[in-house]
Scaffold this active site. Structure first.
Site, PDB file in Angstrom:
ATOM      1  CD  GLU A  26      48.694  40.749   0.750  1.00 47.09           C
ATOM      2  OE1 GLU A  26      47.692  41.444   1.338  1.00 47.09           O
ATOM      3  OE2 GLU A  26      49.217  39.620   1.085  1.00 47.09           O
ATOM      4  CD  GLU A  27      49.619  36.581   2.563  1.00 46.64           C
ATOM      5  OE1 GLU A  27      49.548  37.023   3.638  1.00 46.64           O
ATOM      6  OE2 GLU A  27      48.801  35.754   2.029  1.00 46.64           O
TER       7      GLU A  27
ATOM      8  CG  ASP B  77      54.016  37.467  -0.936  1.00 49.23           C
ATOM      9  OD1 ASP B  77      52.964  37.438  -1.673  1.00 49.23           O
ATOM     10  OD2 ASP B  77      54.158  37.780   0.298  1.00 49.23           O
TER      11      ASP B  77
END
Ligand SMILES: [Zn+2]
Length: 393
Positions: free
Chosen positions: A152-153, A86
């Site tokens: 993750e972001e 991502d």
């Protein structure tokens, strides 16, 4: 000559890292969208002989997220590579020199959202794994795995933590893990992360008694209490740092009173602060320290805290040495062992095995015109291949 295995990105490589990174960039996988990036990885890894597990996690009130765990080999030693497909939003597309999802090479650079953070790193590892697998006729010694998340972001709720739960339940415990975050400040080989500081956000609300500013003895000004309570922490550092960490820091991020009247003492005042802390603390010891200090000021207050990650450290040892050896063999520089910067998914992975982070140059991550040098992607591929050979030997 630097060590380059089969000769860097030569034509014998099953996967060209730069071309593969471009393919990943062309998948618009802004969190939480999968964007086709996990599909691209799954089919490439499947073709190399990896057993792929597509792991889709969802819980109430959150976006469903696609993740991937892939492994080749069943034995030890087992090296895992962790990364995220991502990416953060592109902002104003018109401000980009090259389309953020074109995945185009121009002037020796690969441009696009995720080029540095971290599709370039993932592509380098996949190409390195393909090369090493090829050197062993399709059956490398030990095991190579990839833990790839699509979250993750974003909130990181349906990503790495849940994949790790799944891995633990399935008995998939690597001996070590390398996270491909862009850890190098200026040039490939600058820096490896062996730990990260923790992050704790606190919200402090102080209650007073509303009143007329001309009769302060009839009021109890919560702003004055709030300032006194925060003052001991307003000098930045909470300690002197530890062997591998910078000092812990506290930053006040907002003070809110919401008082439109200049002749009224407000009834309450709120401040929010964030602490980045080293391995001298944990979230519980910090909260105790804050409450002990606040209690001494004698005001009525409420404190709530939330910790997005404790600090962690992988003591310098075999893993960091192998990564440093591999980097030095390829670029001629030994990376500094650092714990600086924000948080990453390594903070979760450390509960399973030793983990370090080493990837591309991070200068343009999260920015307009994110880009990396084509030569760096090729060198990082050589470094990861050199690491795999050393680790699996
Ligand atoms: Zn990242």
């Amino acid at each position: 000559m630097p060590e380059a295995g089969n000769g860097g990105a030569d034509s014998t490589d099953a996967i060209d890292a730069v071309e593969f990174a471009g393919r990943l960039i062309r998948c618009p996988s802004v969190t939480p969208a999968e964007g086709g990036a996990i599909d691209v990885l799954e089919s490439a890894l499947g073709a190399l002989g990896f057993t792929c597990h597509r792991l889709r996690f969802e819980e109430a009130g959150t976006d469903p997220i696609d993740n991937l765990y892939a492994r080749i080999g069943t034995g030890a030693p087992h090296l895992c590579f962790a990364g995220h497909t991502d990416v953060v939003p592109v902002g104003d597309t018109a401000a980009w020199t090259v389309g953020p999802f074109d995945g185009a090479v121009r002037d020796g650079l690969l441009w696009g959202r995720g080029a540095a953070d971290m599709k370039g790193g993932i592509a380098a590892f996949v190409a390195a794994a393909a090369r090493v697998i090829g050197e062993h006729g399709g059956n490398p010694p030990g095991s190579i795995s990839l833990l790839i998340t699509g979250d993750e972001e974003g909130p990181a709720v349906n990503g790495t933590t849940k994949v790790l739960d799944w891995m633990e339940a399935a008995g998939e415990i690597p001996d070590a893990c390398v996270v491909g975050e862009p850890t190098n400040p200026n040039a490939l080989g600058d820096m490896m992360k062996i730990g990260r500081r923790g992050s704790l956000t606190g919200t402090l609300t102080v209650h007073g008694t509303q009143g007329h500013v001309a009769y302060p003895h009839l009021a109890d000004n919560p702003i004055h209490h709030l300032l006194r309570m925060l003052e001991p922490f307003a000098h930045g550092q909470l300690d002197e740092g530890t062997a591998h960490f910078q000092p812990s820091t506290l930053a006040i991020t907002t003070i809110d009173v919401g008082n439109p009247a200049s002749n009224v003492v407000p009834a309450k005042a709120t401040a929010v602060f964030n602490i980045r802390f080293n391995d001298a603390h944990n979230s519980q010891s910090l909260e105790r320290m804050l409450r002990d200090s606040f209690d001494q000021k004698g005001a009525r207050y409420e404190l709530s805290t939330s910790c997005s990650g404790e600090s962690f450290l992988t003591e310098p040892g075999r893993l960091s040495t192998l990564v440093a050896d591999a980097a030095e063999a390829v670029v001629g520089r030994r990376p500094e062992l650092s714990t600086t910067g924000g948080t990453s998914d390594a903070r979760f992975i450390c509960r399973l095995c030793p983990v370090v982070e080493f990837g591309l140059v991070g200068q343009t991550m999260h920015k307009v015109d994110e880009r990396v040098a084509v030569a760096d992607i090729q060198s990082l591929t050589d470094i990861y291949a050199a690491l795999l050979r050393r680790f699996l030997a």
